[in-house]
Write a protein that holds these residues in place. Structure first.
Motif, PDB file in Angstrom:
ATOM      1  N   SER A   1      -3.033  17.913  37.764  1.00 51.83           N
ATOM      2  CA  SER A   1      -3.391  17.554  36.276  1.00 51.83           C
ATOM      3  C   SER A   1      -3.782  16.090  36.215  1.00 51.83           C
ATOM      4  O   SER A   1      -4.765  15.832  35.656  1.00 51.83           O
ATOM      5  CB  SER A   1      -2.288  17.966  35.412  1.00 51.83           C
ATOM      6  N   ALA A   2      -2.952  15.343  36.837  1.00 53.02           N
ATOM      7  CA  ALA A   2      -3.006  13.922  36.712  1.00 53.02           C
ATOM      8  C   ALA A   2      -4.467  13.534  37.357  1.00 53.02           C
ATOM      9  O   ALA A   2      -5.207  12.777  36.860  1.00 53.02           O
ATOM     10  CB  ALA A   2      -2.010  13.311  37.639  1.00 53.02           C
ATOM     11  N   LEU A   3      -4.832  14.300  38.606  1.00 59.58           N
ATOM     12  CA  LEU A   3      -5.986  13.935  39.232  1.00 59.58           C
ATOM     13  C   LEU A   3      -7.187  14.118  38.417  1.00 59.58           C
ATOM     14  O   LEU A   3      -8.255  13.601  38.295  1.00 59.58           O
ATOM     15  CB  LEU A   3      -6.040  14.641  40.626  1.00 59.58           C
ATOM     16  N   ALA A   4      -7.264  15.331  37.831  1.00 61.62           N
ATOM     17  CA  ALA A   4      -8.163  15.842  37.042  1.00 61.62           C
ATOM     18  C   ALA A   4      -8.132  14.995  35.576  1.00 61.62           C
ATOM     19  O   ALA A   4      -9.476  14.934  35.335  1.00 61.62           O
ATOM     20  CB  ALA A   4      -7.870  17.308  36.479  1.00 61.62           C
ATOM     21  N   VAL A   5      -7.329  14.168  35.547  1.00 58.04           N
ATOM     22  CA  VAL A   5      -7.519  13.626  34.099  1.00 58.04           C
ATOM     23  C   VAL A   5      -8.243  12.068  34.665  1.00 58.04           C
ATOM     24  O   VAL A   5      -8.947  11.694  33.831  1.00 58.04           O
ATOM     25  CB  VAL A   5      -6.231  12.982  33.480  1.00 58.04           C
ATOM     26  N   VAL A   6      -7.871  11.503  35.694  1.00 60.25           N
ATOM     27  CA  VAL A   6      -8.133  10.187  36.025  1.00 60.25           C
ATOM     28  C   VAL A   6      -9.609  10.232  36.852  1.00 60.25           C
ATOM     29  O   VAL A   6     -10.160   9.117  36.862  1.00 60.25           O
ATOM     30  CB  VAL A   6      -7.266   9.533  36.988  1.00 60.25           C
ATOM     31  N   LEU A   7      -9.818  11.283  37.609  1.00 58.68           N
ATOM     32  CA  LEU A   7     -11.036  11.163  38.460  1.00 58.68           C
ATOM     33  C   LEU A   7     -12.120  11.573  37.475  1.00 58.68           C
ATOM     34  O   LEU A   7     -12.239  12.747  37.135  1.00 58.68           O
ATOM     35  CB  LEU A   7     -10.718  12.088  39.648  1.00 58.68           C
ATOM     36  N   PRO A   8     -13.341  10.936  37.750  1.00 58.72           N
ATOM     37  CA  PRO A   8     -14.563  11.315  37.072  1.00 58.72           C
ATOM     38  C   PRO A   8     -15.302  12.468  37.803  1.00 58.72           C
ATOM     39  O   PRO A   8     -15.086  12.428  39.164  1.00 58.72           O
ATOM     40  CB  PRO A   8     -15.323   9.796  36.973  1.00 58.72           C
ATOM     41  N   ALA A   9     -16.333  12.922  37.219  1.00 59.95           N
ATOM     42  CA  ALA A   9     -17.025  13.833  37.911  1.00 59.95           C
ATOM     43  C   ALA A   9     -17.757  13.280  39.064  1.00 59.95           C
ATOM     44  O   ALA A   9     -18.554  12.198  38.768  1.00 59.95           O
ATOM     45  CB  ALA A   9     -18.161  14.503  36.926  1.00 59.95           C
TER      46      ALA A   9
END
Length: 365
Positions: A16-24
């Motif tokens: 979840s944290a990675l999905a929030v902070v990493l851009p496409a």
């Protein structure tokens, strides 16, 4: 779900944290892994939301607790759709909503019914709630088919939206207001004039409230925080999906109706399956069928109105394949639940209907 230790679920929050902070990512080869990362990021958040829903239901009862839950869940759907609408992805918006309804009413309800049917030969449903939700679902699809028929006859080539206010945009706004009004009136019925038909006395829920010391306000605030987190993850999920559609052979119909809803419906799925496991099928019905009604009668009309200030005017219509699939789902749910009961075989029939639709989208694209 309960068998997994809490610490194990905390580890999954890393996704979840990675999905929030990493851009496409810009690298084409990373689009699919990023899409899967965002999807996995929703799962632990949805699990935490499901636990909070159990506490909420213990505070206010099955009916109101479930309605609050699907409203928060569909805020997530609304945010995803607004992101797509703002990007001018009109086709993806309407197909995505159709896909969420189909996934909720056929796949998730089917799985939940099979699970509940392992312990109960005959699963009784609350008659008034069941009748209202399934009738609303069928009427919603009927109302939305009328603009679609006019749309197909009036416009060539087909388009689910426009950047200018035309006659069909005005027509869509009028119909959206009417549908939205009818949906709000349904709450006057079930929470006002006919409240006693829909809401059980609070003492019936006493077995769920023991040991529950978390305040109602705290539960709501925690649910709001988790919903915001899911919205952030879902925003990146939509970005990844847009790249996937442009950079692959996947059709918008397959992606919007079946792939995206598998992820966006995760909160409803976890709540519904947990409820079915505990023999509380009325909660599962609310999380699937009534959530779908809210998508069609509240979220979709709101998107039409939100499109006005965005100057992205959403046409209140569906492509023929999506509309036919919606009608099929609504009719099957109506027929299988009209006796106010379910069993494992009816769950299998729901899953077979879903399998038929997704197979057609995959093979006949």
């Amino acid at each position: 779900m309960r068998s997994m230790p809490i610490k194990s679920w905390n580890y999954f929050l890393i996704f979840s944290a990675l999905a929030v902070v990493l851009p496409a990512p810009e690298n084409i080869s990373m689009h699919l892994p990023y899409f899967l990362l965002c999807g996995l990021g929703l799962i632990p958040l949805a699990h935490e939301a499901a636990k909070l829903v159990d506490e909420l239901i213990g505070k206010v009862g099955d009916r109101i607790g479930s309605l609050l839950n699907i409203t928060l869940g569909n805020i997530l759907e609304l945010i995803i759709a607004i992101t797509a609408l703002n990007s001018g992805l009109y086709n993806l918006v309407v197909i995505g909503i159709a896909g969420s309804v189909i996934t909720n009413t056929l796949l998730i309800l089917g799985i939940s019914t099979v699970i509940a049917g392992r312990k109960q030969l005959n699963i009784e449903l609350q008659a008034h709630s069941r009748a209202l939700s399934t009738n609303q679902l069928l009427i919603s699809v009927t109302l939305l088919s009328i603009p679609s028929v006019f749309f197909w006859n009036a416009l060539r080539p087909l388009s689910e939206g426009s950047e200018k206010m035309d006659n069909f945009s005005i027509y869509s706004i009028i119909v959206a207001v009417l549908i939205l009004g009818s949906y709000l009136m349904s709450y006057v019925l079930q929470l006002g004039t006919h409240r006693s038909f829909f809401i059980k006395p609070k003492q019936n829920e006493s077995d769920h409230t023991s040991g529950n010391s978390t305040s109602f306000v705290k539960i709501i605030l925690m649910l709001v925080v988790i919903t915001i987190a899911m919205a952030l993850v879902s925003n990146h999920l939509v970005d990844a999906l847009e790249y996937l559609v442009k950079g692959s052979h996947l059709t918008p119909l397959l992606v919007g109706m079946f792939i995206l809803p598998l992820f966006s419906a995760i909160p409803e799925a976890i709540v519904s399956i947990r409820a079915a496991t505990n023999g509380r099928m009325d909660i599962a019905m609310t999380s699937t069928v009534e959530s779908s009604v809210q998508l069609l009668q509240f979220v979709l009309p709101c998107l039409v109105l939100i499109g006005i200030p965005l100057q992205n005017y959403l046409h209140l219509t569906f492509p023929p394949e999506a509309l036919a699939s919606l009608f099929g789902a609504a009719l099957v749910v109506q027929w299988l639940t009209e006796a106010n009961s379910l069993n494992w075989y009816k769950g299998i029939l729901l899953l077979i209907t879903y399998s038929t639709l997704i197979t057609g989208a995959v093979l006949l694209k």
